[in-house]
Design a protein around this motif. Structure first.
Motif, PDB file in Angstrom:
ATOM      1  N   LEU A  10     -11.973  11.123 -48.149  1.00 22.99           N
ATOM      2  CA  LEU A  10     -13.188  11.400 -47.389  1.00 22.99           C
ATOM      3  C   LEU A  10     -12.847  11.738 -45.940  1.00 22.99           C
ATOM      4  O   LEU A  10     -13.333  12.731 -45.388  1.00 22.99           O
ATOM      5  N   GLY A  11     -12.000  10.923 -45.337  1.00 28.31           N
ATOM      6  CA  GLY A  11     -11.584  11.190 -43.959  1.00 28.31           C
ATOM      7  C   GLY A  11     -10.861  12.518 -43.844  1.00 28.31           C
ATOM      8  O   GLY A  11     -11.076  13.290 -42.909  1.00 28.31           O
ATOM      9  N   GLY A  12      -9.987  12.813 -44.814  1.00 26.66           N
ATOM     10  CA  GLY A  12      -9.254  14.075 -44.808  1.00 26.66           C
ATOM     11  C   GLY A  12     -10.177  15.272 -44.932  1.00 26.66           C
ATOM     12  O   GLY A  12      -9.981  16.301 -44.261  1.00 26.66           O
ATOM     13  N   ALA A  13     -11.192  15.162 -45.779  1.00 28.52           N
ATOM     14  CA  ALA A  13     -12.151  16.260 -45.933  1.00 28.52           C
ATOM     15  C   ALA A  13     -12.896  16.500 -44.625  1.00 28.52           C
ATOM     16  O   ALA A  13     -13.043  17.653 -44.182  1.00 28.52           O
ATOM     17  N   LEU A  14     -13.345  15.428 -43.983  1.00 26.03           N
ATOM     18  CA  LEU A  14     -14.055  15.568 -42.707  1.00 26.03           C
ATOM     19  C   LEU A  14     -13.138  16.149 -41.625  1.00 26.03           C
ATOM     20  O   LEU A  14     -13.552  17.025 -40.858  1.00 26.03           O
ATOM     21  N   GLY A  15     -11.903  15.680 -41.581  1.00 26.61           N
ATOM     22  CA  GLY A  15     -10.949  16.198 -40.592  1.00 26.61           C
ATOM     23  C   GLY A  15     -10.632  17.661 -40.822  1.00 26.61           C
ATOM     24  O   GLY A  15     -10.564  18.453 -39.872  1.00 26.61           O
ATOM     25  N   SER A  16     -10.464  18.055 -42.071  1.00 19.13           N
ATOM     26  CA  SER A  16     -10.180  19.458 -42.394  1.00 19.13           C
ATOM     27  C   SER A  16     -11.346  20.361 -42.026  1.00 19.13           C
ATOM     28  O   SER A  16     -11.149  21.471 -41.511  1.00 19.13           O
ATOM     29  N   MET A  17     -12.556  19.885 -42.268  1.00 15.79           N
ATOM     30  CA  MET A  17     -13.730  20.686 -41.887  1.00 15.79           C
ATOM     31  C   MET A  17     -13.835  20.822 -40.369  1.00 15.79           C
ATOM     32  O   MET A  17     -14.168  21.905 -39.859  1.00 15.79           O
ATOM     33  N   MET A  18     -13.513  19.751 -39.657  1.00 12.67           N
ATOM     34  CA  MET A  18     -13.522  19.822 -38.193  1.00 12.67           C
ATOM     35  C   MET A  18     -12.451  20.786 -37.691  1.00 12.67           C
ATOM     36  O   MET A  18     -12.682  21.552 -36.757  1.00 12.67           O
ATOM     37  N   ARG A  19     -11.272  20.739 -38.301  1.00 14.61           N
ATOM     38  CA  ARG A  19     -10.207  21.652 -37.900  1.00 14.61           C
ATOM     39  C   ARG A  19     -10.634  23.091 -38.124  1.00 14.61           C
ATOM     40  O   ARG A  19     -10.415  23.961 -37.282  1.00 14.61           O
ATOM     41  N   LEU A  47      -6.639  10.950 -30.572  1.00 12.07           N
ATOM     42  CA  LEU A  47      -7.496  10.145 -31.445  1.00 12.07           C
ATOM     43  C   LEU A  47      -6.719   9.151 -32.297  1.00 12.07           C
ATOM     44  O   LEU A  47      -7.147   8.006 -32.467  1.00 12.07           O
ATOM     45  N   ILE A  48      -5.569   9.562 -32.833  1.00 13.38           N
ATOM     46  CA  ILE A  48      -4.847   8.665 -33.746  1.00 13.38           C
ATOM     47  C   ILE A  48      -4.356   7.410 -33.019  1.00 13.38           C
ATOM     48  O   ILE A  48      -4.429   6.302 -33.556  1.00 13.38           O
ATOM     49  N   THR A  49      -3.899   7.554 -31.775  1.00 11.73           N
ATOM     50  CA  THR A  49      -3.444   6.367 -31.048  1.00 11.73           C
ATOM     51  C   THR A  49      -4.630   5.568 -30.519  1.00 11.73           C
ATOM     52  O   THR A  49      -4.562   4.344 -30.439  1.00 11.73           O
ATOM     53  N   LEU A  50      -5.732   6.250 -30.191  1.00 11.20           N
ATOM     54  CA  LEU A  50      -6.945   5.552 -29.772  1.00 11.20           C
ATOM     55  C   LEU A  50      -7.478   4.708 -30.929  1.00 11.20           C
ATOM     56  O   LEU A  50      -7.775   3.519 -30.762  1.00 11.20           O
ATOM     57  N   PHE A  51      -7.588   5.311 -32.104  1.00 14.49           N
ATOM     58  CA  PHE A  51      -8.060   4.577 -33.278  1.00 14.49           C
ATOM     59  C   PHE A  51      -7.138   3.409 -33.605  1.00 14.49           C
ATOM     60  O   PHE A  51      -7.597   2.311 -33.920  1.00 14.49           O
ATOM     61  N   ALA A  52      -5.836   3.642 -33.541  1.00 15.50           N
ATOM     62  CA  ALA A  52      -4.869   2.581 -33.857  1.00 15.50           C
ATOM     63  C   ALA A  52      -5.011   1.406 -32.888  1.00 15.50           C
ATOM     64  O   ALA A  52      -4.834   0.246 -33.283  1.00 15.50           O
ATOM     65  N   ALA A  53      -5.351   1.706 -31.640  1.00 14.63           N
ATOM     66  CA  ALA A  53      -5.497   0.645 -30.642  1.00 14.63           C
ATOM     67  C   ALA A  53      -6.816  -0.106 -30.796  1.00 14.63           C
ATOM     68  O   ALA A  53      -6.885  -1.302 -30.505  1.00 14.63           O
ATOM     69  N   LEU A  54      -7.858   0.563 -31.257  1.00 10.96           N
ATOM     70  CA  LEU A  54      -9.196  -0.038 -31.264  1.00 10.96           C
ATOM     71  C   LEU A  54      -9.654  -0.602 -32.603  1.00 10.96           C
ATOM     72  O   LEU A  54     -10.494  -1.487 -32.639  1.00 10.96           O
ATOM     73  N   VAL A  55      -9.127  -0.060 -33.692  1.00 14.02           N
ATOM     74  CA  VAL A  55      -9.648  -0.422 -35.019  1.00 14.02           C
ATOM     75  C   VAL A  55      -8.719  -1.430 -35.685  1.00 14.02           C
ATOM     76  O   VAL A  55      -7.522  -1.209 -35.791  1.00 14.02           O
ATOM     77  N   LYS A  57      -9.849  -3.113 -38.772  1.00 13.32           N
ATOM     78  CA  LYS A  57     -10.151  -3.160 -40.207  1.00 13.32           C
ATOM     79  C   LYS A  57      -9.333  -2.095 -40.936  1.00 13.32           C
ATOM     80  O   LYS A  57      -9.388  -0.914 -40.598  1.00 13.32           O
ATOM     81  N   GLU A  58      -8.574  -2.517 -41.946  1.00 11.30           N
ATOM     82  CA  GLU A  58      -7.633  -1.623 -42.624  1.00 11.30           C
ATOM     83  C   GLU A  58      -8.297  -0.377 -43.222  1.00 11.30           C
ATOM     84  O   GLU A  58      -7.798   0.725 -43.061  1.00 11.30           O
ATOM     85  N   THR A  59      -9.416  -0.557 -43.894  1.00  5.08           N
ATOM     86  CA  THR A  59     -10.041   0.604 -44.538  1.00  5.08           C
ATOM     87  C   THR A  59     -10.572   1.599 -43.509  1.00  5.08           C
ATOM     88  O   THR A  59     -10.461   2.805 -43.701  1.00  5.08           O
ATOM     89  N   THR A  60     -11.109   1.106 -42.417  1.00  3.39           N
ATOM     90  CA  THR A  60     -11.586   1.998 -41.355  1.00  3.39           C
ATOM     91  C   THR A  60     -10.412   2.724 -40.716  1.00  3.39           C
ATOM     92  O   THR A  60     -10.497   3.918 -40.410  1.00  3.39           O
ATOM     93  N   LEU A  61      -9.316   2.015 -40.532  1.00  2.00           N
ATOM     94  CA  LEU A  61      -8.115   2.627 -39.966  1.00  2.00           C
ATOM     95  C   LEU A  61      -7.577   3.716 -40.892  1.00  2.00           C
ATOM     96  O   LEU A  61      -7.197   4.794 -40.430  1.00  2.00           O
ATOM     97  N   LEU A  62      -7.568   3.460 -42.182  1.00  3.21           N
ATOM     98  CA  LEU A  62      -7.149   4.483 -43.152  1.00  3.21           C
ATOM     99  C   LEU A  62      -8.055   5.713 -43.083  1.00  3.21           C
ATOM    100  O   LEU A  62      -7.588   6.849 -43.095  1.00  3.21           O
ATOM    101  N   LEU A  63      -9.353   5.488 -43.032  1.00  2.00           N
ATOM    102  CA  LEU A  63     -10.320   6.581 -42.952  1.00  2.00           C
ATOM    103  C   LEU A  63     -10.069   7.444 -41.717  1.00  2.00           C
ATOM    104  O   LEU A  63     -10.019   8.681 -41.817  1.00  2.00           O
ATOM    105  N   LEU A  64      -9.870   6.800 -40.575  1.00  2.00           N
ATOM    106  CA  LEU A  64      -9.776   7.528 -39.308  1.00  2.00           C
ATOM    107  C   LEU A  64      -8.393   8.105 -39.017  1.00  2.00           C
ATOM    108  O   LEU A  64      -8.296   9.208 -38.467  1.00  2.00           O
ATOM    109  N   THR A  65      -7.332   7.376 -39.356  1.00  2.00           N
ATOM    110  CA  THR A  65      -5.985   7.849 -38.998  1.00  2.00           C
ATOM    111  C   THR A  65      -5.363   8.698 -40.099  1.00  2.00           C
ATOM    112  O   THR A  65      -5.146   9.884 -39.912  1.00  2.00           O
ATOM    113  N   VAL A  66      -5.100   8.089 -41.246  1.00  2.00           N
ATOM    114  CA  VAL A  66      -4.473   8.825 -42.344  1.00  2.00           C
ATOM    115  C   VAL A  66      -5.405   9.927 -42.841  1.00  2.00           C
ATOM    116  O   VAL A  66      -4.988  11.069 -43.052  1.00  2.00           O
TER     117      VAL A  66
END
Length: 120
Positions: A10-19, A47-55, A57-66
């Protein structure tokens, strides 16, 4: 475990559409192709380092970073564009692009880390 695959997807699909949206915007603004890629990779590095610093919860981190950042950023396009510049004999432009990508993305990663640390 299977749930995490869907979360990353889901995160990858959203990121690809944004790209793709940034690519379209870059074309609309008549930006040089590699410049759009540099923008995407710089934003993703932040964003990836911001998310890593702030998030935490593992599933949210997976959604946002990976997922999102993985789908949004594009090392393969960077590599392809660099090679195309070299093959076209634009060695100086290729070297500037390669070095700019490295330095700018590292800077934005550091910036995301710093901002994330201050917001925590």
């Amino acid at each position: 475990m299977l749930r995490n695959f869907f979360i990353v997807g889901l995160g990858g699909a959203l990121g690809s559409m944004m790209r793709y949206g940034v690519t379209l915007l870059g074309g609309y603004l008549s930006l040089f192709g590699p410049l759009s890629t540099l923008c995407v990779n710089s934003i993703g590095s932040f964003l990836i380092t911001l998310f890593a610093a702030l998030v935490s919860k593992e599933t949210t981190l997976l959604l946002l970073t990976v997922g999102f950042c993985g789908g949004f950023t594009t090392y393969s396009t960077f590599s392809s564009q660099s090679l195309q510049l070299i093959q076209a004999g634009k060695f100086q432009t290729a070297m500037v692009y390669i070095l700019a990508t490295l330095l700018v993305c590292l800077f934005f990663s550091w910036l995301g880390f710093m901002v994330g640390g201050r917001l925590k």
